[in-house]
Design an enzyme around this catalytic site. Structure first.
Site, PDB file in Angstrom:
ATOM      1  N   LYS A  74       0.804  -1.231   0.000  1.00 38.26           N
ATOM      2  CA  LYS A  74       0.000   0.000   0.000  1.00 38.26           C
ATOM      3  C   LYS A  74       0.836   1.281   0.000  1.00 38.26           C
ATOM      4  O   LYS A  74       0.449   2.280  -0.589  1.00 38.26           O
ATOM      5  CB  LYS A  74      -0.932   0.027   1.219  1.00 38.26           C
ATOM      6  CG  LYS A  74      -2.111  -0.911   1.118  1.00 38.26           C
ATOM      7  CD  LYS A  74      -3.064  -0.692   2.282  1.00 38.26           C
ATOM      8  CE  LYS A  74      -4.214  -1.672   2.229  1.00 38.26           C
ATOM      9  NZ  LYS A  74      -5.243  -1.383   3.238  1.00 38.26           N
ATOM     10  N   ASP A 110     -10.178   3.023   1.681  1.00 43.32           N
ATOM     11  CA  ASP A 110     -10.392   2.599   3.070  1.00 43.32           C
ATOM     12  C   ASP A 110     -11.013   3.750   3.867  1.00 43.32           C
ATOM     13  O   ASP A 110     -11.788   3.520   4.795  1.00 43.32           O
ATOM     14  CB  ASP A 110      -9.063   2.211   3.733  1.00 43.32           C
ATOM     15  CG  ASP A 110      -8.531   0.884   3.204  1.00 43.32           C
ATOM     16  OD1 ASP A 110      -9.349   0.040   2.785  1.00 43.32           O
ATOM     17  OD2 ASP A 110      -7.300   0.701   3.200  1.00 43.32           O
ATOM     18  N   ALA A 135      -2.219   1.521  16.675  1.00 43.17           N
ATOM     19  CA  ALA A 135      -1.546   2.701  16.096  1.00 43.17           C
ATOM     20  C   ALA A 135      -0.757   2.320  14.851  1.00 43.17           C
ATOM     21  O   ALA A 135       0.317   2.840  14.601  1.00 43.17           O
ATOM     22  CB  ALA A 135      -0.634   3.346  17.148  1.00 43.17           C
TER      23      ALA A 135
HETATM   24  P1  ATR Z   1      -2.551  -2.404  10.154  1.00 38.12           P
HETATM   25  O1  ATR Z   1      -1.937  -1.914   8.874  1.00 38.12           O
HETATM   26  O2  ATR Z   1      -3.674  -3.397   9.935  1.00 38.12           O
HETATM   27  O3  ATR Z   1      -2.917  -1.308  11.080  1.00 38.12           O
HETATM   28  P2  ATR Z   1      -0.154  -2.829  11.669  1.00 38.12           P
HETATM   29  O4  ATR Z   1       0.380  -1.559  11.128  1.00 38.12           O
HETATM   30  O5  ATR Z   1       0.729  -4.038  11.715  1.00 38.12           O
HETATM   31  O6  ATR Z   1      -1.425  -3.314  10.844  1.00 38.12           O
HETATM   32  O7  ATR Z   1      -0.758  -2.535  13.127  1.00 38.12           O
HETATM   33  C1  ATR Z   1      -1.248  -3.546  13.948  1.00 38.12           C
HETATM   34  C2  ATR Z   1      -1.744  -2.937  15.252  1.00 38.12           C
HETATM   35  O8  ATR Z   1      -2.279  -3.989  16.072  1.00 38.12           O
HETATM   36  C3  ATR Z   1      -0.659  -2.251  16.065  1.00 38.12           C
HETATM   37  O9  ATR Z   1      -1.232  -1.152  16.740  1.00 38.12           O
HETATM   38  C4  ATR Z   1      -0.259  -3.345  17.061  1.00 38.12           C
HETATM   39  O10 ATR Z   1       0.309  -2.870  18.259  1.00 38.12           O
HETATM   40  P3  ATR Z   1       1.898  -2.508  18.333  1.00 38.12           P
HETATM   41  O11 ATR Z   1       2.029  -1.182  17.649  1.00 38.12           O
HETATM   42  O12 ATR Z   1       2.222  -2.466  19.764  1.00 38.12           O
HETATM   43  O13 ATR Z   1       2.609  -3.614  17.588  1.00 38.12           O
HETATM   44  C5  ATR Z   1      -1.604  -3.959  17.348  1.00 38.12           C
HETATM   45  N1  ATR Z   1      -1.515  -5.324  17.859  1.00 38.12           N
HETATM   46  C6  ATR Z   1      -1.190  -6.434  17.183  1.00 38.12           C
HETATM   47  N2  ATR Z   1      -1.213  -7.511  17.988  1.00 38.12           N
HETATM   48  C7  ATR Z   1      -1.557  -7.067  19.234  1.00 38.12           C
HETATM   49  C8  ATR Z   1      -1.772  -7.683  20.498  1.00 38.12           C
HETATM   50  N3  ATR Z   1      -1.632  -8.993  20.654  1.00 38.12           N
HETATM   51  N4  ATR Z   1      -2.134  -6.900  21.535  1.00 38.12           N
HETATM   52  C9  ATR Z   1      -2.304  -5.573  21.378  1.00 38.12           C
HETATM   53  N5  ATR Z   1      -2.125  -4.924  20.209  1.00 38.12           N
HETATM   54  C10 ATR Z   1      -1.752  -5.655  19.142  1.00 38.12           C
END
Ligand code: ATR
Length: 302
Positions: A74, A110, A135
């Protein structure tokens, strides 16, 4: 089953990603082309990161009319395009490309896809607070959408990695709405969630196969009348949405955003409105069947 009638006039669309086997978009778009009797087809293309530039050149060379772009392309696709919409530019993510006679234009559907199911609640959200869980890239699009299309007075970003929430808050600061960043702790959830009118889960927590996961553990944090929007759509009803329902909150499932972003891309390519109201139930049924079949085979669809 799709009855294929490819002709010399057939317009080609598709999706590029890596991996791509998880995508539900081919089913959605092909079903709608069939329903509207359009001579169009939508194909999945697995494009490894090192082949992205070649794939985009190929789109131009082959006259492919439109592409969706998904993980991990993306952001990286932007330099290969001729033009990018202001929204896509701001959030640095393109999920839709239109080939207008060789000129490749990038969009981000989106944002409108997220906004559409919330539009009915515009008044309810005026001057109120939203809590964004996560985030990452999805949160960035969601915060942009909320600032642009709603009149909230506060957005609280809660994330496991506090620095990422802080960076995101910093990026959108000064847009006329207070943005605060918090770490993902019980205390912060207790302090922030009950007073929010909108809670959006932008994390992957709750997604298959960890379907019992839920960022908000205690259901007492959710309140009657609150809007709880979960971007996860596999399963169609996540644990968070179930909790929301039990508490009398208004659940918005991620499937709705998936359908709405698809409808926006469809409109950009074909100029035709996707007849979502006529076809929503059929799509929901078919998508659910695919997801359940995937669950039996352990396939994780994002
Ligand atoms: P996307 O593009 O779908 O937003 P991403 O950029 O990989 O995917 O973001 C995933 C989000 O899910 C992040 O905010 C991540 O938290 P971190 O920034 O701390 O990595 C959050 N996330 C993923 N697994 C998690 C978990 N088990 N508990 C809490 N937050 C989680």
């Amino acid at each position: 089953m799709l009855s294929l009638r490819i002709t010399s006039q057939t317009q080609v669309t598709g999706v590029i990603g890596h991996p791509i086997s998880h995508s539900l978009s081919p089913l959605m778009h092909n079903r709608v082309f069939e329903y509207l009797d359009l001579d169009w087809v939508y194909l999945p293309f697995d494009v490894a990161p090192q082949n992205l530039e070649e794939a985009i050149k190929g789109m131009r060379g082959l006259g492919i009319r439109g592409l969706n772009v998904t993980i991990p392309h993306k952001e990286r696709v932007i330099p290969f395009l001729d033009e990018v919409s202001p929204e896509a530019e701001t959030i640095e993510a393109v999920n839709t490309i239109l080939n207008e006679e060789g000129k490749l234009i990038g969009y981000n559907t989106d944002v409108p896809g997220f906004v559409r199911p919330l539009k009915d609640f515009e008044e309810k959200l005026r001057g109120k607070k939203a809590v964004i869980l996560g985030a990452g890239g999805a949160s960035r699009a969601v915060i942009y959408a909320l600032l642009k299309h709603f009149d909230l007075n506060q957005i609280s970003v809660i994330n496991r990695t506090l620095e990422k929430a802080e960076r995101l808050a910093e990026r959108f600061r000064g847009e006329g709405c207070e943005i605060r960043a918090f770490g993902l702790t019980e205390e912060n959830l207790e302090e922030q969630v009950p007073s929010a009118s909108l809670v959006v889960n932008c994390t992957s927590v709750g997604m298959f196969p960890e379907v019992n996961g839920c960022v908000i553990k205690g259901k007492r944090l959710l309140k009657k009348g609150q809007i709880v929007y979960d971007l996860v759509y596999n399963p169609l009803e996540t644990r968070l949405l179930k909790l929301a329902k039990e508490r009398g909150a208004i659940p918005i499932p991620g499937l709705e955003m998936l359908l709405q972003q698809g409808a926006e891309s469809f409109k950009i390519w074909t100029g035709v409105q996707m007849p979502l109201d006529s076809i929503r139930e059929e799509l929901r049924f078919e998508l659910e069947e695919i997801l359940l079949a995937g669950h039996q085979h352990g396939v994780r669809r994002q």
